[in-house]
Design an enzyme around this catalytic site. Structure first.
Site, short mmCIF file in Angstrom:
data_model
loop_
_atom_site.label_atom_id
_atom_site.label_comp_id
_atom_site.label_asym_id
_atom_site.label_seq_id
_atom_site.Cartn_x
_atom_site.Cartn_y
_atom_site.Cartn_z
N HIS A 36 0.83 -1.21 0.00
CA HIS A 36 0.00 0.00 0.00
C HIS A 36 0.87 1.26 0.00
O HIS A 36 0.56 2.23 -0.69
CB HIS A 36 -0.94 0.02 1.20
CG HIS A 36 -2.22 -0.71 0.97
ND1 HIS A 36 -2.30 -2.09 0.96
CD2 HIS A 36 -3.46 -0.26 0.71
CE1 HIS A 36 -3.54 -2.43 0.72
NE2 HIS A 36 -4.27 -1.34 0.55
N LYS A 101 -9.67 -8.03 8.31
CA LYS A 101 -10.28 -8.34 9.61
C LYS A 101 -10.06 -7.16 10.53
O LYS A 101 -9.08 -6.44 10.41
CB LYS A 101 -9.73 -9.65 10.20
CG LYS A 101 -8.30 -9.56 10.67
CD LYS A 101 -7.86 -10.86 11.31
CE LYS A 101 -6.42 -10.74 11.79
NZ LYS A 101 -5.91 -11.97 12.38
#
Length: 174
Positions: A36, A101
């Site tokens: 990222h 999550k």
């Protein structure tokens, strides 16, 4: 018990509601924080990203190497908050589905609402089930990152839950 919604890359995610059970079939890209960071830096320099992010689904995972004869190694979700600093920029670029999550920041939730995207969660600890739903795996970028390299996965009926919908409604407690 609610009915499981079958979705794919071209599904209109604005139809989903927080708490919906979904089965995703299609293409997802694995990317964790190191990937990222690189994608954000590339975008900020005006360089192309390693895959078409508009309308894409990113799975926050760093699969382990596959054993002989297997498609992929263990491929459970990682904690999504690790990507929160980069997520608004990815959403600005057109990302529509995030899979991971755990909780997300308020800034990410607001960006999800702004861009009409969704955050889906995979249950941690079910890496074997997730692995069984992956039908293809191809490394596409940043091989020097090892397990954190970006991979293109094809999945079939990957079970997920809508944690934050496109209106910003969430099943996650603050």
């Amino acid at each position: 018990m609610s009915e499981t919604i079958k979705i794919s890359n071209d599904y209109d995610v604005t139809r989903l509601k927080a708490g919906d059970e979904v089965e995703f079939s299609g293409v997802i890209y694995t990317a964790r924080d190191a990937a990222h960071k690189r994608m954000t830096e590339a975008a900020d320099r005006g360089e192309p990203l390693p895959f078409e992010i508009k309308g894409a689904a990113i799975y926050y995972a760093g699969p382990t190497p596959a054993r002989e004869g297997e498609i992929i190694g263990s491929c459970g979700p990682t904690t999504s908050a690790r990507m929160d600093d980069y997520t608004p920029r990815m959403l600005d670029l057109g990302l529509k589905i995030m899979i991971g999550k755990g909780k997300r920041s308020n800034a990410v939730t607001e960006s999800i609402k702004k861009h009409k995207a969704v955050y889906l969660i995979a249950v941690g600890g079910v890496a074997a089930l997730i692995k069984s739903r992956i039908t293809a795996c191809e490394e596409v970028a940043y091989p020097d990152l090892g397990c954190e390299a970006i991979r293109r996965l094809t999945v079939d009926r990957l079970p997920l839950l809508v944690a934050i919908d496109s209106r910003g409604c969430s099943i996650l407690k603050a």
